[in-house]
Design a protein around this motif. Structure first.
Motif: not given
Length: 464
Positions: A297-299, A405-406, A439-442, A447-451
């Motif tokens: 895992s990337a974590e 992560w960015s 990573v993709l989940q983060v 993305m979902d929160r940004f707007s």
């Protein structure tokens, strides 16, 4: 406000106090709340000349209504930051601002190397003027000049009335030499404009560094101390200081994500978000977790290098998925590391250009222009090289292979094509293996929160 009035917004803190003391030298003025109102003649006598912002309408007819408003607002404040979302026309706005300030002296535009020639072209297109290219060693005796941040050469600032920072998030590195260079360069310049994409909500370092550049705080620490408390290495916004903090920001900057939501009739906003496609694929044969765990895992610190390196650059299902997706399409492929770029190029063909940091800017411009004209099918690059400032609305398909992560890098890179001027909906494919899933989940959560987050932030800056 009549045409003869000039409004001076007074920020909180030492800079605001100094400005208010200066206002007391005005021949005539009145105070309404935190705004000093005077006339153009009195303002010119004390502060060195007032620009008639009404002329922007006739001198820059290509600007949309919200762009004209923001340019006028920036000129009235003299030292201002426009935090505007990707695709809202920051180049058109700062060029109009610079041409207005030119009436008072020379104007210097500083920008990333990748967009220098693009800005020169737009100055010729919108205003019929050729910018003096300091990077090329051209002599600068009058008018507007341009130089990229990377050049960092000595500049004769005599006679300079204005300075523009494009992609001004470069200021965010508090300890950076470039930041110190820019702040020192602009210290005595009366007109200053910083333009950047809307910073991530709660990215207070972005605001602190801009306050210092614009002269509304002497240091980042001074800026923080007005509204924040120290918690270890972090500055935390005090609960009772939230409203004063945003009132302060709104006095010298604006945050705009959706002109339509603010009631402007014209807008460059896109109707739909890109279509994001997430493809889960197997890792290549023979891969083993370096951490000793059953699953990599990337974590995991021990696995991270292999996940971002070996998995993305080794022939196997992941690379094959990228090749299959691009079959019959024209696309841009975003990578994270050199080995990943090399592996994707080997799969797609050696005629596919890789735009890297070592490539001369002239060659980068040629490649982007060739892609836009349709003479080449693909471009491979990294977000930090080509993902900021460049406009490629002709791209209909992207592969985002090198995600990390960015969220900012992803957002900026996607906005190179998801912007005003494109037709149809952009599709962005993310290939990922199970070790990359965390990573993709983060990123997807961001993305979902940004707007919602940016709409909240916009409301704080435009309240009332």
């Amino acid at each position: 406000m009549t045409s003869e009035e000039v409004r001076i917004d007074i920020p909180t803190g030492r800079a605001g106090y100094d400005l208010f003391i200066g206002c007391k030298r005005l021949a005539t003025y009145r105070v309404e709340g935190r705004t000093v109102i005077t006339d153009a003649t009195s303002y010119a006598a004390v502060f060195g000349g007032h620009i008639d912002t009404r002329s922007i309408v006739s001198e820059a007819p290509h600007l949309m209504d919200f762009q004209t408003y923001l340019v006028q607002r920036a000129l009235e404040r003299r030292r201002f930051a426009i935090f505007a979302d990707c695709g809202l026309g920051k180049t058109a706005m700062f060029l109009a601002w610079a041409h207005a300030v030119e009436k008072h002296g020379k104007v210097l535009i500083l920008c990333p190397l990748a967009v220098l020639k693009q800005i020169k072209r737009e100055s010729e297109r919108f205003h019929g003027t050729t910018l003096v290219d300091l990077r090329a060693g051209e002599a600068w005796t009058s008018g507007l000049a341009i130089m990229n941040y990377e050049s960092r050469r000595d500049i004769d600032m005599r006679g300079v009335a204005g300075i523009v920072l494009d992609e001004s998030s470069i200021l965010k590195n508090d300890a950076g030499e470039t930041r110190d260079f820019l702040i020192g360069l602009s210290a005595n310049i009366p007109y200053r404009l910083a333009t950047s994409a809307t910073p991530a909500p709660n990215d207070h370092a972005e605001y602190a560094s801009h306050a210092v550049f614009l002269g509304y705080a002497r240091t980042s620490k001074e800026f923080y101390s007005q509204f924040f408390r120290k918690d270890g290495a972090d500055w935390i916004l005090r609960g009772h200081a939230i409203e004063p903090f945003y009132r302060n920001l709104a006095a010298w900057s604006t945050y705009i994500h959706s002109p339509r939501a603010l009631g402007f009739k014209q807008t460059t906003e896109m109707g739909d978000e890109p279509d994001y496609v997430f493809k889960n694929v197997a890792v290549h044969s023979g891969f083993r977790a370096k951490s000793g765990n059953m699953f990599a895992s990337a974590e995991s610190t021990e696995d991270r290098s292999a996940v971002f390196g070996e998995i993305r650059s080794t022939p196997g299902p992941r690379l094959s998925t990228i090749g299959d997706y691009l079959d019959g399409k024209r696309g841009i492929i975003w990578c994270g590391r050199n080995a990943e770029e090399d592996a994707i190029r080997a799969m797609l063909g050696k005629d596919v250009p890789v735009v890297n940091g070592a490539m001369p800017v002239e060659e980068r411009v040629e490649i982007v222009d060739a892609y836009r004209s349709g003479s080449i099918r693909h471009i491979i690059s990294k977000p930090k090289v080509l993902g900021f400032g460049v406009n490629i609305p002709e791209c209909d398909h992207m592969v985002y292979s090198g995600f990390g992560w960015s969220f900012e890098q992803v957002y900026q890179a996607v906005r190179r094509a998801h912007r005003y001027g494109r037709s149809g909906r952009l599709e962005v494919m993310f290939p990922y293996t199970d070790p990359e899933a965390a990573v993709l989940q983060v990123l997807r959560e961001k993305m979902d929160r940004f707007s919602g987050d940016v709409q909240t932030m916009q409301g704080r800056f435009w309240r009332g």
